[in-house]
Every structure is written in C-alpha cells, then in structure tokens.
Design a protein around this motif. Structure first.
Motif, short mmCIF file in Angstrom:
data_model
loop_
_atom_site.label_atom_id
_atom_site.label_comp_id
_atom_site.label_asym_id
_atom_site.label_seq_id
_atom_site.Cartn_x
_atom_site.Cartn_y
_atom_site.Cartn_z
N ASN A 1 -3.78 -6.33 -1.43
CA ASN A 1 -3.04 -6.35 -0.17
C ASN A 1 -3.78 -7.07 0.96
O ASN A 1 -3.25 -7.22 2.06
CB ASN A 1 -2.71 -4.92 0.28
CG ASN A 1 -1.63 -4.28 -0.56
OD1 ASN A 1 -0.71 -4.96 -1.01
ND2 ASN A 1 -1.73 -2.99 -0.79
N GLN B 1 -3.94 7.78 3.92
CA GLN B 1 -2.57 7.71 3.42
C GLN B 1 -1.85 9.05 3.56
O GLN B 1 -0.65 9.09 3.81
CB GLN B 1 -2.57 7.23 1.97
CG GLN B 1 -2.91 5.75 1.87
CD GLN B 1 -3.03 5.26 0.45
OE1 GLN B 1 -3.60 5.95 -0.42
NE2 GLN B 1 -2.54 4.08 0.18
N CYS C 1 -5.88 -1.91 -5.25
CA CYS C 1 -4.66 -1.94 -4.43
C CYS C 1 -4.90 -2.68 -3.12
O CYS C 1 -4.14 -3.58 -2.75
CB CYS C 1 -4.19 -0.50 -4.18
SG CYS C 1 -2.74 -0.38 -3.10
N TRP C 2 -5.99 -2.33 -2.43
CA TRP C 2 -6.21 -2.93 -1.11
C TRP C 2 -6.88 -4.29 -1.20
O TRP C 2 -6.77 -5.10 -0.27
CB TRP C 2 -6.95 -1.95 -0.21
CG TRP C 2 -6.01 -0.85 0.14
CD1 TRP C 2 -5.94 0.40 -0.42
CD2 TRP C 2 -4.93 -0.93 1.07
NE1 TRP C 2 -4.89 1.10 0.11
CE2 TRP C 2 -4.26 0.31 1.03
CE3 TRP C 2 -4.47 -1.92 1.93
CZ2 TRP C 2 -3.14 0.58 1.82
CZ3 TRP C 2 -3.35 -1.66 2.72
CH2 TRP C 2 -2.70 -0.42 2.66
N CYS D 1 0.87 -1.20 -4.64
CA CYS D 1 0.81 0.22 -4.28
C CYS D 1 0.37 0.99 -5.51
O CYS D 1 0.17 0.41 -6.58
CB CYS D 1 2.16 0.72 -3.75
SG CYS D 1 3.47 0.78 -4.99
N GLU E 1 -7.64 2.48 -5.79
CA GLU E 1 -7.57 2.22 -4.35
C GLU E 1 -8.22 0.88 -4.00
O GLU E 1 -7.70 0.12 -3.17
CB GLU E 1 -8.23 3.36 -3.56
CG GLU E 1 -7.40 4.62 -3.47
CD GLU E 1 -7.39 5.42 -4.77
OE1 GLU E 1 -8.25 5.14 -5.66
OE2 GLU E 1 -6.54 6.30 -4.90
N ALA F 1 -9.36 6.25 1.82
CA ALA F 1 -7.98 5.76 1.68
C ALA F 1 -7.00 6.90 1.46
O ALA F 1 -5.91 6.92 2.05
CB ALA F 1 -7.90 4.76 0.53
N GLY G 1 0.79 -1.22 0.00
CA GLY G 1 0.00 0.00 0.00
C GLY G 1 0.81 1.27 0.00
O GLY G 1 0.27 2.36 0.11
N GLN G 2 2.12 1.14 -0.16
CA GLN G 2 3.00 2.31 -0.05
C GLN G 2 4.06 2.26 -1.14
O GLN G 2 4.75 1.25 -1.31
CB GLN G 2 3.67 2.30 1.33
CG GLN G 2 4.63 3.46 1.56
CD GLN G 2 5.34 3.35 2.90
OE1 GLN G 2 5.04 2.46 3.72
NE2 GLN G 2 6.28 4.22 3.15
#
Length: 254
Positions: free
Chosen positions: A166, A215, A162-163, A131, A159, A211, A90-91
C-alpha cells in the motif's frame, strides 16, 4: 424558523467535517509509521535484503478464471468469495458479500484463503492495493485479479507485506508492471517479480503490533462516522417535517 433550522444543521455539519478530518488523519498514521520504521521501499535506505515477492510467500495464488467461477455459481450462503470490491487500501470491505456452495468450493479448494492472508487487488483504483483477510471469515475463495499472499513466516508477516504493497512508493515502482488499454491491471506473474526489502522479522512484528492497535481504533472511528452520518440524515428529515424545531417554535409562540 428557517434560520434556526440552518443554524442547527450548520452545527451538525461542522461536526461531520471534524469527523471527516479525524478520519483522514487516521488513514495517514500507518503509511507514516511504515515509512518511519522501514524507510522508503523504493530507495531502501536501511539496506535490507531484497527479495522478489513470490520468494517470500508460502502461498501466492490468483483466483479461478473463466468457467470455473461464474455468476451462476453464486449462492445465498456458503463459502465467502473475495472480490475486488472487498479489497480496500489496508481495509477489508465487508459490505458487498458473495458466496459459493460448499460443494462448488470443494472443486476449487486449491484457491482457499485463510484468516491472516494478504489479499491483493491488481485491477481498479488504485491498481495495486492490499488488505488482510479478517479472522471472522474462517475460509474464503479469491476471485480472479484478487491475488492471495500467505507469508513465509520465517521471513515476513502479513502486516508488513500489506503496508509495503500500500506504500505510494511501491505503487510507483509497480507502474511499469501495469498493462492493458481499457482495463489496466498487474498480472500475477508481474506482481510476483516485484522486489521487496525484507527487514528483520522482530522489527516487522513490532510494526504488526502497532498496526493491529491502529486498525482496531480505525474500526471504532468508522463506526462513529457511520453514526454521525445517520444522525445527520435523521436531522435533515426532522428539519423538513418540523420536528427539529418543534420546541423552539412552541417557545416562540408562547
């Protein structure tokens, strides 16, 4: 004086531990929010439509292999190369930078990544992580094992994807797709077959707004953490040069 040094360093270290606890809590917010809003991707309790990952992407591409992108192609500046070490959970990890010349990039332009694209690491720890390419990198080139996913805007947003990727449940689902003895990885072809629930876009957009807020706070938290670590290192240096307890020592001598 030794006891006074230990006392001061213990106080500073306690602050570092509190900071680390805050960091750990912050990292749990988005996975928990994702599960709260969409449920467990593995069981899909809300009965969202299921689609293969490739079918909800406007662009789904691995980076160039073999002789197309080698170490000797790297340059001091130019177009950014996205490597596995840049993809965190996520980064986007911006510390390790590599570039190719604009001339070499022109020969590989079909691999161009743009801000907002989801970058997926398929090798390393964990084997599946993602990410989003930040806005300050206007264009980039993804390396092999770094899969680019550009959402089909009518179906999903960055978003959410991405999650989803993850999510611990997604990683568990992907275990059967990991192959290789010495360097286990998920091939792009196998990743493309991963099945994702597709919630209503309005709900995804709502999650995306949350999100982005979380972030932005996370970036601030990481900045503060770096400052705390720098200050602690400085305190250690001052402790062993006598500067940390100079006033205390002068007071005791008086």
């Amino acid at each position: 004086e030794q006891r006074r040094i230990v006392e001061l360093l213990d106080q500073a270290d306690a602050l570092r531990r509190k900071r680390a606890e805050a960091d750990a809590t912050a990292e749990r917010i988005l996975p928990a929010l994702f599960r709260e809003m969409f449920g467990d991707p593995a069981t899909n309790p809300n009965k969202y439509p299921l689609r293969k990952l490739r079918s909800i992407a406007a662009r789904f591409s691995d980076g160039p292999f073999g002789s197309n992108l080698k170490t000797e192609h790297y340059a001091e500046d130019g177009v950014r190369v996205i490597r596995l070490q840049n993809i965190g959970v996520g980064q986007f990890l911006d510390g390790d930078k590599a570039f190719v010349t604009t001339e070499h990039f022109a020969s590989l332009s079909k691999h161009e990544c743009q801000p907002g694209d989801v970058l997926i690491g398929t090798l390393g720890d964990p084997n599946l992580r993602a990410c989003i390419l930040p806005n300050h990198i206007e264009k980039a080139l993804n390396k092999a094992d770094c899969v680019q996913f550009r959402p089909e805007s009518a179906l999903c947003n960055s978003e959410y994807i991405c999650w989803f990727l993850n999510s611990p449940s997604t990683l568990a689902m992907a275990q059967s797709k990991i192959a290789g003895q010495t360097r286990p990885r998920i091939s792009m072809g196998r990743l493309a077959e991963l099945v994702a629930p597709v919630p209503p876009l309005a709900r995804q957009d709502r999650f995306a707004r949350y999100a982005k807020t979380v972030q932005a706070l996370g970036q601030h938290v990481r900045s503060v953490t770096d400052q705390v670590d720098t200050l602690f290192d400085s305190m250690l240096h001052h402790a062993f040069t006598g500067a940390l307890t100079a006033r205390w020592r002068e007071g005791r001598m008086a």
